[in-house]
Design a protein around this motif. Sequence first.
Motif, mmCIF file in Angstrom:
data_model
loop_
_atom_site.group_PDB
_atom_site.id
_atom_site.type_symbol
_atom_site.label_atom_id
_atom_site.label_comp_id
_atom_site.label_asym_id
_atom_site.label_seq_id
_atom_site.Cartn_x
_atom_site.Cartn_y
_atom_site.Cartn_z
ATOM 1 N N GLU A 164 -5.559 -0.781 -20.915
ATOM 2 C CA GLU A 164 -6.848 -1.339 -21.348
ATOM 3 C C GLU A 164 -7.357 -2.392 -20.374
ATOM 4 O OE1 GLU A 164 -8.750 -3.697 -25.199
ATOM 5 O OE2 GLU A 164 -6.827 -2.668 -25.394
ATOM 6 N N THR A 165 -6.429 -3.097 -19.730
ATOM 7 C CA THR A 165 -6.818 -4.233 -18.883
ATOM 8 C C THR A 165 -6.581 -4.023 -17.401
ATOM 9 O OG1 THR A 165 -4.641 -5.254 -19.187
ATOM 10 C CG2 THR A 165 -6.388 -5.887 -20.738
ATOM 11 N N SER A 166 -5.950 -2.895 -17.008
ATOM 12 C CA SER A 166 -5.628 -2.733 -15.591
ATOM 13 C C SER A 166 -5.624 -1.272 -15.183
ATOM 14 C CB SER A 166 -4.268 -3.356 -15.272
ATOM 15 O OG SER A 166 -3.219 -2.574 -15.809
ATOM 16 N N VAL A 167 -5.820 -1.061 -13.881
ATOM 17 C CA VAL A 167 -5.675 0.272 -13.313
ATOM 18 C C VAL A 167 -4.944 0.129 -11.980
ATOM 19 C CG1 VAL A 167 -7.993 0.174 -12.270
ATOM 20 C CG2 VAL A 167 -6.847 2.378 -12.559
ATOM 21 N N THR A 168 -3.950 1.003 -11.777
ATOM 22 C CA THR A 168 -3.176 1.006 -10.542
ATOM 23 C C THR A 168 -3.343 2.363 -9.870
ATOM 24 O OG1 THR A 168 -1.556 -0.490 -11.537
ATOM 25 C CG2 THR A 168 -0.890 0.674 -9.533
ATOM 26 N N GLN A 169 -3.699 2.337 -8.570
ATOM 27 C CA GLN A 169 -3.950 3.556 -7.809
ATOM 28 C C GLN A 169 -3.190 3.494 -6.488
ATOM 29 O OE1 GLN A 169 -8.204 2.413 -8.451
ATOM 30 N NE2 GLN A 169 -8.543 4.609 -8.236
ATOM 31 N N SER A 170 -2.944 4.660 -5.910
ATOM 32 C CA SER A 170 -2.244 4.690 -4.631
ATOM 33 C C SER A 170 -2.907 5.670 -3.676
ATOM 34 C CB SER A 170 -0.774 5.067 -4.825
ATOM 35 O OG SER A 170 -0.647 6.413 -5.246
ATOM 36 N N TRP A 171 -2.667 5.429 -2.380
ATOM 37 C CA TRP A 171 -3.216 6.274 -1.313
ATOM 38 C C TRP A 171 -2.240 6.276 -0.157
ATOM 39 C CZ3 TRP A 171 -5.741 4.337 3.442
ATOM 40 C CH2 TRP A 171 -6.309 5.360 4.216
ATOM 41 N N ARG A 172 -1.814 7.444 0.252
ATOM 42 C CA ARG A 172 -0.979 7.590 1.442
ATOM 43 C C ARG A 172 -1.881 7.941 2.610
ATOM 44 N NH1 ARG A 172 4.185 11.742 2.124
ATOM 45 N NH2 ARG A 172 4.975 10.861 4.103
ATOM 46 N N VAL A 173 -1.829 7.123 3.651
ATOM 47 C CA VAL A 173 -2.701 7.354 4.802
ATOM 48 C C VAL A 173 -2.432 8.749 5.361
ATOM 49 C CG1 VAL A 173 -3.387 6.542 7.084
ATOM 50 C CG2 VAL A 173 -2.680 4.878 5.335
ATOM 51 N N PRO A 174 -3.453 9.590 5.484
ATOM 52 C CA PRO A 174 -3.226 10.913 6.064
ATOM 53 C C PRO A 174 -2.885 10.798 7.544
ATOM 54 C CG PRO A 174 -5.566 10.526 5.759
ATOM 55 C CD PRO A 174 -4.858 9.366 5.124
ATOM 56 N N PHE A 175 -2.396 11.877 8.115
ATOM 57 C CA PHE A 175 -1.997 11.825 9.523
ATOM 58 C C PHE A 175 -3.261 11.831 10.382
ATOM 59 C CE2 PHE A 175 1.768 12.228 12.300
ATOM 60 C CZ PHE A 175 1.101 12.172 13.516
ATOM 61 N N LEU A 176 -3.664 10.646 10.821
ATOM 62 C CA LEU A 176 -4.810 10.483 11.704
ATOM 63 C C LEU A 176 -4.282 10.199 13.109
ATOM 64 C CD1 LEU A 176 -6.768 8.017 9.396
ATOM 65 C CD2 LEU A 176 -7.239 10.455 9.655
ATOM 66 N N LEU A 177 -4.774 10.912 14.091
ATOM 67 C CA LEU A 177 -4.294 10.680 15.455
ATOM 68 C C LEU A 177 -4.547 9.237 15.882
ATOM 69 C CD1 LEU A 177 -5.326 13.991 17.258
ATOM 70 C CD2 LEU A 177 -3.038 13.268 16.532
ATOM 71 N N GLY A 178 -5.644 8.667 15.403
ATOM 72 C CA GLY A 178 -5.956 7.289 15.752
ATOM 73 C C GLY A 178 -5.205 6.252 14.940
ATOM 74 N N TYR A 179 -4.601 6.684 13.835
ATOM 75 C CA TYR A 179 -3.767 5.801 13.008
ATOM 76 C C TYR A 179 -2.689 6.675 12.380
ATOM 77 C CZ TYR A 179 -2.386 1.971 9.922
ATOM 78 O OH TYR A 179 -1.669 0.968 9.285
ATOM 79 N N PRO A 180 -1.650 7.015 13.165
ATOM 80 C CA PRO A 180 -0.643 7.975 12.706
ATOM 81 C C PRO A 180 0.447 7.363 11.843
ATOM 82 C CG PRO A 180 -0.159 7.314 14.945
ATOM 83 C CD PRO A 180 -1.452 6.624 14.567
ATOM 84 N N PHE A 181 0.285 6.109 11.454
ATOM 85 C CA PHE A 181 1.342 5.387 10.757
ATOM 86 C C PHE A 181 1.389 5.807 9.290
ATOM 87 C CE2 PHE A 181 -0.625 2.954 14.146
ATOM 88 C CZ PHE A 181 0.453 2.823 15.013
#
Length: 316
Positions: free
Chosen positions: A107-124
């Motif tokens: 009711e009071t919070s939302v937690t979300q996640s994102w894994r950085v996709p494989f970008l050649l300019g940011y491959p981490f």
Amino acid sequence: MTKNIPPRTGQQYSIHYGDWAAVITELGATMRKVTYQGKNVIVPLGPDDPVTCCHGQLLVPFPNRIEAGTYTFEGKTYTLPIDEHDRNTAIHGYGYRSYWKLEELTETSVTQSWRVPFLLGYPFDVIVTAKHELDADGLHITVSAYNNGGDDAPWALAIHPWLDNGFNGYGDEIDGHNAQCRLTVPADTHVTVDENLIPTGTEPVDGTKYDLREHPLLTGQPFDDAWTDLHHDADGTVTATFTRPDGLEIKVGGDETITSFQVCTGTGFPAFQHPAGTAVEPQTAYANAFNTGNDLIVIKPGETSTTKLFIKAEQH
């Protein structure tokens, strides 16, 4: 093709606590709407509206601009797509373009996640978790970045709320409305920039329009600038304060990882893009940090970098 599809900004996560309410979207873990006692604290967006000017967005893995979309980190050079062609820059990272995975909704919070996709300019391989939580004090945003890869990862972040000035104006009239608001940025130093808004150095704010330490009216517009050398409180937090003519005082800030603020008044923006307020953005690093290394966070493999941010309000 079924018509029973979610809005363009994805699923809408509504959270509430007392006088506070917020809507966070699946797209970009974006703050689409934040209200206190029924008043808009940030400029609201509709669920199908284009998100212009990074309204309410989380800027990861870097905020602001990278010069020519190119940077060198630990001896390797990386090239990112150019997003802002008139200034030849990569801007505001990639988290806002992606749909984030829902981890938990209460009711009071939302937690979300994102894994950085494989970008050649940011491959981490960085896994980002963002929790938006309301309590009696306001909205608290906790962003954690875990390095799931085998190499050090460069990292910086900001939130980009456009603080609502209370007038709901349109186009050029917004500048006059903003000029009736006051803003404190507790910073001793202004970041100088070139014509592409890439930092060239710093200067003291003393005696300039960039001295926002004493809560002046926003009559020095336009602003699209960064401030650093911040005054952190004893508990490590730093706070910028925006006060509207209707007496609503909005505070935005974060923990000791916040090293700068960016402020943008939107002066001269096309009318359809011009939010009715002022962007006040707490940042862990200002523009071009991937090149300069200024305030850049480096996350070691298996380690996590966490930043805590907040938006508060009080009616006077």
